[in-house]
Design an enzyme around this catalytic site. Structure first.
Site, mmCIF file in Angstrom:
data_model
loop_
_atom_site.group_PDB
_atom_site.id
_atom_site.type_symbol
_atom_site.label_atom_id
_atom_site.label_comp_id
_atom_site.label_asym_id
_atom_site.label_seq_id
_atom_site.Cartn_x
_atom_site.Cartn_y
_atom_site.Cartn_z
ATOM 1 N N LYS A 1 0.832 -1.204 0.000
ATOM 2 C CA LYS A 1 0.000 0.000 0.000
ATOM 3 C C LYS A 1 0.866 1.253 0.000
ATOM 4 O O LYS A 1 0.550 2.225 -0.698
ATOM 5 C CB LYS A 1 -0.984 -0.001 1.185
ATOM 6 C CG LYS A 1 -2.080 -1.062 1.022
ATOM 7 C CD LYS A 1 -3.386 -0.762 1.727
ATOM 8 C CE LYS A 1 -4.457 -1.739 1.212
ATOM 9 N NZ LYS A 1 -5.743 -1.690 1.870
ATOM 10 N N LYS B 1 -4.375 -9.181 -6.518
ATOM 11 C CA LYS B 1 -5.484 -9.727 -5.740
ATOM 12 C C LYS B 1 -6.743 -8.899 -5.981
ATOM 13 O O LYS B 1 -6.668 -7.678 -6.078
ATOM 14 C CB LYS B 1 -5.083 -9.643 -4.253
ATOM 15 C CG LYS B 1 -6.159 -9.988 -3.270
ATOM 16 C CD LYS B 1 -5.713 -9.701 -1.840
ATOM 17 C CE LYS B 1 -6.109 -8.332 -1.321
ATOM 18 N NZ LYS B 1 -7.543 -8.084 -1.207
ATOM 19 N N LYS C 1 -11.185 -4.335 -3.087
ATOM 20 C CA LYS C 1 -12.169 -3.250 -3.185
ATOM 21 C C LYS C 1 -11.519 -1.986 -3.703
ATOM 22 O O LYS C 1 -12.067 -1.272 -4.522
ATOM 23 C CB LYS C 1 -12.782 -2.972 -1.799
ATOM 24 C CG LYS C 1 -13.705 -4.060 -1.326
ATOM 25 C CD LYS C 1 -14.345 -3.633 -0.023
ATOM 26 C CE LYS C 1 -14.015 -4.605 1.093
ATOM 27 N NZ LYS C 1 -12.926 -4.178 1.953
HETATM 28 P P1 ATP Z 1 -9.163 -3.153 0.449
HETATM 29 O O1 ATP Z 1 -8.730 -3.100 -0.982
HETATM 30 O O2 ATP Z 1 -9.863 -1.919 0.903
HETATM 31 O O3 ATP Z 1 -8.076 -3.628 1.384
HETATM 32 P P2 ATP Z 1 -10.179 -5.860 0.353
HETATM 33 O O4 ATP Z 1 -10.974 -6.302 -0.815
HETATM 34 O O5 ATP Z 1 -8.771 -6.317 0.456
HETATM 35 O O6 ATP Z 1 -10.320 -4.286 0.464
HETATM 36 P P3 ATP Z 1 -10.603 -6.236 3.192
HETATM 37 O O7 ATP Z 1 -11.712 -5.530 3.883
HETATM 38 O O8 ATP Z 1 -9.219 -5.716 3.329
HETATM 39 O O9 ATP Z 1 -11.002 -6.350 1.641
HETATM 40 O O10 ATP Z 1 -10.619 -7.762 3.643
HETATM 41 C C1 ATP Z 1 -11.793 -8.449 4.056
HETATM 42 C C2 ATP Z 1 -11.540 -9.951 4.049
HETATM 43 O O11 ATP Z 1 -11.557 -10.436 2.699
HETATM 44 C C3 ATP Z 1 -10.191 -10.355 4.634
HETATM 45 O O12 ATP Z 1 -10.371 -11.541 5.372
HETATM 46 C C4 ATP Z 1 -9.339 -10.613 3.430
HETATM 47 O O13 ATP Z 1 -8.304 -11.534 3.682
HETATM 48 C C5 ATP Z 1 -10.361 -11.189 2.460
HETATM 49 N N1 ATP Z 1 -9.992 -10.968 1.067
HETATM 50 C C6 ATP Z 1 -9.811 -9.756 0.489
HETATM 51 N N2 ATP Z 1 -9.504 -9.889 -0.807
HETATM 52 C C7 ATP Z 1 -9.478 -11.228 -1.063
HETATM 53 C C8 ATP Z 1 -9.219 -12.003 -2.238
HETATM 54 N N3 ATP Z 1 -8.935 -11.426 -3.385
HETATM 55 N N4 ATP Z 1 -9.277 -13.357 -2.140
HETATM 56 C C9 ATP Z 1 -9.575 -13.956 -0.957
HETATM 57 N N5 ATP Z 1 -9.831 -13.271 0.185
HETATM 58 C C10 ATP Z 1 -9.785 -11.923 0.145
HETATM 59 MG MG MG Z 2 -7.540 -5.593 2.033
#
Ligand code: ATP
Ligand code: MG
Length: 328
Positions: free
Chosen positions: A112, A194, A197
């Site tokens: 990040k 990955k 969001k």
């Molecule tokens: P951001 O980009 O804001 O970090 P994010 O999509 O990574 O959002 P988080 O809120 O950080 O989502 O994570 C929520 C949960 O979803 C965590 O347990 C994280 O490990 C899981 N997760 C996030 N992205 C993935 C992915 N691509 N595959 C599997 N698990 C995921």
């Molecule tokens: Mg995340």
């Protein structure tokens, strides 16, 4: 007693990576309101750029999405992180036992901060707040995606350091273990990073069939498959990874065989995937519509959840302050 905690940031729409990697396990693991805590971690979401009005809407939408995905307020405690001030209290305490070097070597911080011109302290100390989230409820199991495994290792380290300093004879904090799904880490539609969001490479759990198709159609597949007549390798294809999660075994076998022999082009494979996804997503969308029509229901569930979370959190802080010399 085994306790479960996990959280998700309201930094965008709940996507299929979140669902397959973590939230599907949350739904499976609901063991009762005193044993299972799920949190919309809105304070964590402040570490990205945001507009207050958007955050207000996203918090609510995330709660709706989680309920639609299958969280049951009778079997778990669902709440907003900011409604329980003990999260930030314990985070400060943990800041005082966490070495800077441990934070600097976290992969998420490195990723990040590499994308940012100016790095805020909150991006660095994110895992300290996360350790507080988890340990406040004495969680033993934390259902997360693979990207959070390193943070959990740090949570255990923080627990050990705090125990060593303030509860050496009888450790007060246990060591939380991650719980992964078979999906662990879904790549984004770009096939580059990955699904996240904050990266705009997602399929939202509540998106319509049409919206999903608009995204699936141009999505990255096996990069070696340039022409329809090229034979594919399902194991390295991101679309096949989605088939693994959404399509039943016989469909998966058919998909893999037709990819390898080039009997199908990627578009046909994606059409089959879209149909499999509908099977899973239609009931979720239906529940979201039902819940969306009852806005006070969501507010009530979250208020009730916060009340119960606070009771547990207050007791933890009382014990922590007592051991640290912060009470008379
Ligand atoms: P951001 O980009 O804001 O970090 P994010 O999509 O990574 O959002 P988080 O809120 O950080 O989502 O994570 C929520 C949960 O979803 C965590 O347990 C994280 O490990 C899981 N997760 C996030 N992205 C993935 C992915 N691509 N595959 C599997 N698990 C995921
Ligand atoms: Mg995340």
């Amino acid at each position: 007693m085994s306790r479960i905690f996990s959280g998700i940031q309201p930094s965008g729409d709940l996507h299929i990576g979140n669902y397959l990697g973590a939230v599907a396990n949350w739904v499976r693991m609901q063991e009762g309101r005193d044993a299972t805590y799920f949190c919309v971690v809105d304070l964590h979401a402040l570490t990205g750029t945001y507009e207050p009005a958007d955050l207000r809407r996203r918090r609510h939408e995330m709660a709706v999405s989680l309920l639609a995905a299958g969280l049951d307020p009778e079997r778990c405690t669902l709440f907003f992180q900011s409604a329980v001030p003990q999260h930030t209290e314990l985070a400060w305490i943990f800041n005082t036992v966490t070495p800077l070097g441990e934070l600097e070597r976290q992969t998420q911080y490195k990723d990040k901060s590499a994308r940012l011109e100016s790095v805020l302290t909150g991006v660095l100390t994110y895992p300290v707040l996360q350790a507080a989230d988890i340990l406040l409820y004495h969680a033993t199991r934390v259902p997360v995606g693979e990207d959070q495994v390193q943070h959990l290792e740090l949570s255990r380290e923080i627990a050990r350091r705090w125990n060593a300093r303030f509860a050496a004879e009888l450790p007060y904090f246990g060591e939380p273990q991650p719980l992964l799904t078979p999906v662990r880490r879904l790549m984004g539609l770009d096939g580059q990073a990955k699904m996240s969001k904050s990266l705009g490479n997602t399929i939202g759990l509540l998106e319509s069939r049409e919206q999903i198709w608009e995204k699936l159609r141009p999505a990255m597949t096996d990069p070696a498959r340039q022409r329809k007549t090229d034979r594919g390798t399902p194991e390295i294809c991101n679309i096949y990874a989605m088939h693994r999660a959404f399509s039943p075994e016989p469909v998966r076998q058919e998909v893999a065989a037709n990819c390898r022999s080039a009997a199908w082009g990627c578009i046909e494979c994606k059409q089959v995937l879209a149909a499999s996804m509908e099977e899973v997503l239609v009931p979720i969308r239906r529940r979201a519509a039902e819940i969306g029509a009852r806005p006070t229901y969501v507010t009530d569930v979250l208020a009730d959840g916060a009340l119960r979370a606070r009771t547990t959190a207050q007791e933890t802080m009382r014990q922590v302050y007592e051991r640290m010399g912060l009470t008379d």
